[in-house]
Design an enzyme around this catalytic site. Structure first.
Site, PDB file in Angstrom:
ATOM      1  CE  LYS A 207      -4.297  10.799 -12.141  1.00  0.00           C
ATOM      2  NZ  LYS A 207      -3.502   9.580 -12.241  1.00  0.00           N
ATOM      3  CD  GLU A 213     -15.399   6.329  -1.894  1.00  0.00           C
ATOM      4  OE1 GLU A 213     -15.267   7.055  -2.905  1.00  0.00           O
ATOM      5  OE2 GLU A 213     -15.400   5.083  -1.943  1.00  0.00           O
ATOM      6  N   GLY A 269      -2.217   7.418  -8.690  1.00  0.00           N
ATOM      7  CA  GLY A 269      -2.623   7.793  -7.333  1.00  0.00           C
ATOM      8  C   GLY A 269      -1.708   7.199  -6.272  1.00  0.00           C
ATOM      9  NE  ARG A 270      -1.168   1.096  -8.127  1.00  0.00           N
ATOM     10  CZ  ARG A 270      -2.046   1.279  -9.100  1.00  0.00           C
ATOM     11  NH1 ARG A 270      -3.052   2.117  -8.917  1.00  0.00           N
ATOM     12  NH2 ARG A 270      -1.926   0.671 -10.261  1.00  0.00           N
ATOM     13  CD  GLU A 355      -5.571   0.839  -6.533  1.00  0.00           C
ATOM     14  OE1 GLU A 355      -6.773   0.874  -6.264  1.00  0.00           O
ATOM     15  OE2 GLU A 355      -4.815   1.814  -6.334  1.00  0.00           O
ATOM     16  CG  HIS A 386       3.393 -10.014  22.418  1.00  0.00           C
ATOM     17  ND1 HIS A 386       3.647 -10.665  23.601  1.00  0.00           N
ATOM     18  CD2 HIS A 386       4.524  -9.326  22.112  1.00  0.00           C
ATOM     19  CE1 HIS A 386       4.871 -10.355  24.011  1.00  0.00           C
ATOM     20  NE2 HIS A 386       5.419  -9.557  23.119  1.00  0.00           N
ATOM     21  CE  LYS A 506     -13.513   4.023  -8.027  1.00  0.00           C
ATOM     22  NZ  LYS A 506     -12.662   4.860  -8.878  1.00  0.00           N
TER      23      LYS A 506
HETATM   24  C1  G6Q Z   1      -4.528   4.786  -6.989  1.00  0.00           C
HETATM   25  C2  G6Q Z   1      -5.912   4.697  -7.408  1.00  0.00           C
HETATM   26  C3  G6Q Z   1      -6.936   5.161  -6.389  1.00  0.00           C
HETATM   27  C4  G6Q Z   1      -7.149   6.654  -6.337  1.00  0.00           C
HETATM   28  C5  G6Q Z   1      -8.396   6.944  -5.527  1.00  0.00           C
HETATM   29  C6  G6Q Z   1      -8.679   8.404  -5.388  1.00  0.00           C
HETATM   30  O1  G6Q Z   1      -3.585   4.464  -7.655  1.00  0.00           O
HETATM   31  O2  G6Q Z   1      -6.064   5.300  -8.624  1.00  0.00           O
HETATM   32  O3  G6Q Z   1      -6.635   4.712  -5.091  1.00  0.00           O
HETATM   33  O4  G6Q Z   1      -6.033   7.294  -5.801  1.00  0.00           O
HETATM   34  O5  G6Q Z   1      -9.490   6.294  -6.120  1.00  0.00           O
HETATM   35  O6  G6Q Z   1      -8.875   9.001  -6.638  1.00  0.00           O
HETATM   36  P1  G6Q Z   1      -8.937  10.548  -6.801  1.00  0.00           P
HETATM   37  O7  G6Q Z   1      -7.615  11.124  -6.429  1.00  0.00           O
HETATM   38  O8  G6Q Z   1      -9.261  10.810  -8.250  1.00  0.00           O
HETATM   39  O9  G6Q Z   1     -10.010  11.058  -5.883  1.00  0.00           O
END
Ligand code: G6Q
Length: 540
Positions: A207, A213, A269-270, A355, A386, A506
């Site tokens: 986003k 990462e 994001g989620r 989250e 199990h 972070k």
């Molecule tokens: C989700 C969070 C988080 C996000 C990641 C990746 O709700 O905001 O998990 O999706 O940190 O972020 P970017 O899409 O900006 O790389």
């Protein structure tokens, strides 16, 4: 609003006391209609919640709490584009991503209908997915794409990764999907190990397009591609596309913004699987199946808005969660899919739920004095049996569990589905009704072993069943949990759509990065200093 000061909360606290001697055995014996009166349906899913530690009266009290906390009004505010994500001043409109059979959806902040943009991105995704699937989109050397690798993390990874496993029966098996999320180079190295760069397309999903990462993995992927083409930068455009809200950053990376699939800051994001973040999934299962998934999401959205609380699946699951979390001291929720295709569903839900509602600050900024989001965990059902089910059956902790299963299998081979579902039904029966000491004795068990072989029962479970795992039932299942999380956040009075709790680590990591590769004096605590020194010594 502090939910614990409402008369409805007080009534539930009393109810908890009144329920101390409650027995599921007795409740079922006393009421032959218990299962039917506690089974509700919506969007292709059936929820049987009769094996919970509740009476009809308990449920009514829980619903009264939902009404007191204005859950329905808060849901209406979300669907109507109000900026309910107040700490980021954003609308929360992931529901617009699948509102394809309705009219305008207006972001109250901008006053604009978001639907034309949603449709335009979906069309662009569909055209691209078709081009990749048909072989029309080619790598720089003219080979067709055989591998599609999504590079992203968190919300830009968990959804498509989980969904591509879930919907594998609908996938084009000639295209291999890969997901690289971890900054550990092992993830990249092992994912591309058997891939030919000339046949590999990377989707860089971020986003913000600044996530450490993802940028590390994207840069490594670019090197990997360039190495194959003697460093010719023109190759990048044929092997990389971007999924992002940040056009400037995408262009800086060298990806043609014509090959960028946008989304918007009102998609968390989620909650972004049904947005362009789902592009890898769409390439795999095709645009038609992807739209079918969106229709399943939409069916659950409609159910959530239209069904009264008594018949509302997300609200009912949310209220049951609150019952155990806030009145029984339960700390976790186990999610147990009896379907191998849903193997990553618990991991996906961990982010969605934890989250969103893992917060200790109420909306007015005060520290909450009540419990909020549960720890969510789980594994596919029979494997768990199990492993950790011992604790579920005889441990000292109360662990409410969601059992998820399908009546028909995609792989009807031999006895497998019958055996799978026999276990599915047996487990909730065993957890609810247990086995008394007398029953154990009646089997001729030596007295010393009787306590060890006794099962107390009264361990609460929900059973969620659908006819078959299809794109539509899958979409509805994800939306069901999204709205469950929403209802709980509304009652706990937390902002479910921000995630400030992920920031601190972070920021500290960014500070430590240069310290690991230099000899600058360290000014952390003695523990962190010593650990960094050990790393430096090992990598000198
Ligand atoms: C989700 C969070 C988080 C996000 C990641 C990746 O709700 O905001 O998990 O999706 O940190 O972020 P970017 O899409 O900006 O790389």
């Amino acid at each position: 609003m502090n939910p614990t000061t409402t008369p409805e909360w007080a009534a539930l606290a009393q109810e908890r006391e009144a329920m101390r001697g409650f027995s599921l055995r007795k409740a079922f014996a006393d009421d032959p209609a218990r299962a039917s009166s506690m089974t509700i349906e919506g969007a292709g899913w059936t929820l049987d919640y009769s094996k919970h530690l509740v009476t009809a009266g308990t449920m009514e009290k829980l619903r009264a709490l939902a009404r007191a906390c204005k859950v329905e009004e808060k849901a209406a505010a979300m669907f109507s584009g109000e900026h309910i994500n107040e700490t980021e001043d954003r609308a929360v409109l992931h529901v617009a991503l699948r509102a394809l059979s309705g009219g305008a959806v207006v972001d109250k902040g901008t006053g604009k209908d978001v639907m034309p943009g949603v449709r335009a991105v979906l069309d662009k995704m569909a055209a691209f997915a078709r081009a990749v699937r048909s072989g029309e989109w080619k790598g720089f050397s003219g080979k067709r794409v055989r591998n599609v690798v999504n590079i992203g993390i968190g919300g830009s990874d968990l959804g498509p990764c989980m969904a591509s496993i879930a919907l594998a029966p609908f996938s084009d098996r000639s295209i291999k999907l890969g997901f690289v999320s971890n900054v550990d180079a092992t993830h990249f190295a092992e994912t591309v190990r058997d891939m030919d760069p000339e046949e590999t397309l990377f989707l860089v999903a971020s986003k913000t397009f600044t996530t450490l990462e993802t940028m590390d993995n994207a840069n490594t992927a670019r090197e990997w591609i360039l190495q194959r083409y003697d460093g010719n930068p023109a190759a990048v455009a044929k092997h990389f596309v971007a999924i992002s809200t940040a056009a400037d950053e995408v262009a800086k990376f060298g990806i043609d913004t014509a090959n960028m699939f946008g989304f918007w800051n009102w998609v968390g994001g989620r909650y972004s699987l049904p947005s362009a973040i789902g592009l890898s999934l769409m390439i795999s299962i095709g645009p038609e199946a992807f739209l079918e998934m969106l229709s399943g999401y939409e069916a659950m959205d409609r159910h959530f808005r239209a069904a009264p609380l008594e018949k509302n699946l997300p609200a009912t699951m949310a209220l049951l969660g609150i019952w155990y979390n806030n009145f029984f001291g339960a700390e976790s929720l186990a999610v147990l899919p009896y379907d191998q295709y849903l193997s990553r569903f618990p991991a996906y839900l961990q982010q969605l739920d934890m989250e969103s509602n893992g917060k200790s600050t109420a909306k007015d900024g005060s520290r909450v004095t009540w419990q909020t989001g549960p720890i969510v965990w789980g594994e596919p059902g029979t494997n768990g049996q199990h492993a950790f089910y011992q604790l579920l059956h005889q441990g000292t902790k109360l662990v409410p569990a969601d059992f998820i299963g399908f009546l028909r299998s995609h792989n009807p081979i031999g006895v497998h589905h019958v055996h799978l579902m026999a276990n599915f039904f047996a487990q909730t029966e065993a957890l609810a009704f247990g086995k008394t000491a007398d029953e154990v004795r009646a089997e001729g068990t030596p007295e010393a072993l009787v306590p060890h072989k006794t099962f107390e029962g009264n361990r609460p479970t929900s059973t969620l069943v659908a006819e078959k795992l299809t794109p539509a039932t899958f979409g509805a299942l994800v939306a069901l949990y999204e709205h469950k999380v929403f209802v709980q956040g509304a009652i706990w009075d937390v902002f479910s759509f921000d995630q400030w709790g992920v920031q601190l680590g972070k920021v500290l990591a960014k500070k430590i990065i240069p310290e690991l590769t230099s000899a600058t004096p360290l000014a952390h605590d003695s523990s962190t200093n010593a650990l960094i020194e050990r790393f430096r010594a090992a990598n000198r």
